[in-house]
Design an enzyme around this catalytic site. Structure first.
Site, short mmCIF file in Angstrom:
data_model
loop_
_atom_site.label_atom_id
_atom_site.label_comp_id
_atom_site.label_asym_id
_atom_site.label_seq_id
_atom_site.Cartn_x
_atom_site.Cartn_y
_atom_site.Cartn_z
NE ARG A 29 -3.85 -2.21 2.16
CZ ARG A 29 -4.70 -2.61 1.22
NH1 ARG A 29 -4.95 -1.84 0.18
NH2 ARG A 29 -5.31 -3.77 1.33
CG ASP A 30 1.46 5.56 -2.32
OD1 ASP A 30 2.01 5.59 -3.43
OD2 ASP A 30 1.62 6.46 -1.47
CB ILE A 31 3.49 5.75 2.73
CG1 ILE A 31 3.62 5.81 4.23
CG2 ILE A 31 4.03 7.00 2.06
CD1 ILE A 31 5.07 5.77 4.71
CG ASN A 87 4.02 9.14 -12.26
OD1 ASN A 87 3.20 9.34 -13.15
ND2 ASN A 87 3.70 9.14 -10.97
CB VAL A 96 10.33 6.10 -5.26
CG1 VAL A 96 11.15 4.88 -4.86
CG2 VAL A 96 9.77 6.80 -4.02
CG HIS A 100 6.75 3.17 -8.22
ND1 HIS A 100 8.02 3.69 -8.31
CD2 HIS A 100 5.91 4.22 -8.14
CE1 HIS A 100 7.95 5.01 -8.27
NE2 HIS A 100 6.68 5.36 -8.18
CG HIS A 102 1.32 5.02 -8.80
ND1 HIS A 102 1.36 5.61 -7.55
CD2 HIS A 102 2.46 5.42 -9.42
CE1 HIS A 102 2.46 6.35 -7.45
NE2 HIS A 102 3.14 6.26 -8.57
P1 AMP Z 1 6.10 8.38 -7.77
O1 AMP Z 1 5.81 9.82 -7.44
O2 AMP Z 1 5.40 7.90 -9.02
O3 AMP Z 1 7.60 8.11 -7.81
O4 AMP Z 1 5.47 7.53 -6.61
C1 AMP Z 1 6.16 7.25 -5.41
C2 AMP Z 1 5.10 6.81 -4.43
O5 AMP Z 1 5.75 6.15 -3.36
C3 AMP Z 1 4.30 7.97 -3.82
O6 AMP Z 1 2.92 7.79 -4.11
C4 AMP Z 1 4.60 7.85 -2.33
O7 AMP Z 1 3.48 8.16 -1.53
C5 AMP Z 1 5.03 6.41 -2.19
N1 AMP Z 1 5.89 6.10 -1.06
C6 AMP Z 1 6.99 6.78 -0.67
N2 AMP Z 1 7.56 6.16 0.38
C7 AMP Z 1 6.82 5.06 0.65
C8 AMP Z 1 6.89 4.01 1.61
N3 AMP Z 1 7.86 3.96 2.54
N4 AMP Z 1 5.92 3.06 1.60
C9 AMP Z 1 4.93 3.10 0.68
N5 AMP Z 1 4.82 4.04 -0.27
C10 AMP Z 1 5.74 5.02 -0.28
#
Ligand code: AMP
Ligand code: ZN
Length: 114
Positions: A29-31, A87, A96, A100, A102
């Site tokens: 799950r996204d944080i 993205n 990140v 990944h 979404h």
């Molecule tokens: P992006 O902006 O496409 O690189 O998405 C990165 C996603 O990672 C964002 O939606 C963040 O909320 C999510 N995220 C960052 N750190 C964590 C974490 N420790 N656990 C889960 N999701 C995370």
């Protein structure tokens, strides 16, 4: 990869709410969820961006979508509908640098995205 947040989640060094995993992928799950269901599907292997995908990683990308499908079924959003987004780099908002997918659902999603 050292200092990659999502590699640390794969290694179990950082906790995550894991909803599904298999040999190739991990889903958690996204944080900072942007919808009732917001799950991230990642490959276990470190790949920084879509631009870094190699020609022999086609099946790995397919595995990510099969995992997204599993997650959508498990979350009960498969029939109503959901969105998958990956993205790439700054202009798209990638924060990140471990690819990944979404998986977003559980509400009506606007189109086009911002
Ligand atoms: P992006 O902006 O496409 O690189 O998405 C990165 C996603 O990672 C964002 O939606 C963040 O909320 C999510 N995220 C960052 N750190 C964590 C974490 N420790 N656990 C889960 N999701 C995370
Ligand atoms: Zn990584």
């Amino acid at each position: 990869m050292i200092d990659c947040l999502f590699c640390k989640i794969v290694a179990g060094e950082i906790p995550a709410d894991i909803v599904y995993e298999n040999e190739f992928t991990l889903a958690f799950r996204d944080i900072n969820p942007q919808a009732p269901t917001h799950v991230l599907v990642i490959p276990r292997r470190h790949i920084a961006t879509i631009n870094d995908l190699a020609g022999d990683e086609t099946s790995l990308v397919g595995e990510m979508f099969l995992t997204a499908k599993e997650v959508a079924h498990m979350e009960g959003i498969a029939d109503e509908g959901y969105r998958t987004v990956m993205n790439c780099n700054r202009a798209a908002g990638q924060t990140v640098f471990h690819i990944h997918l979404h998986v977003l659902g559980g509400r009506d999603l606007n189109w086009p995205p911002g």
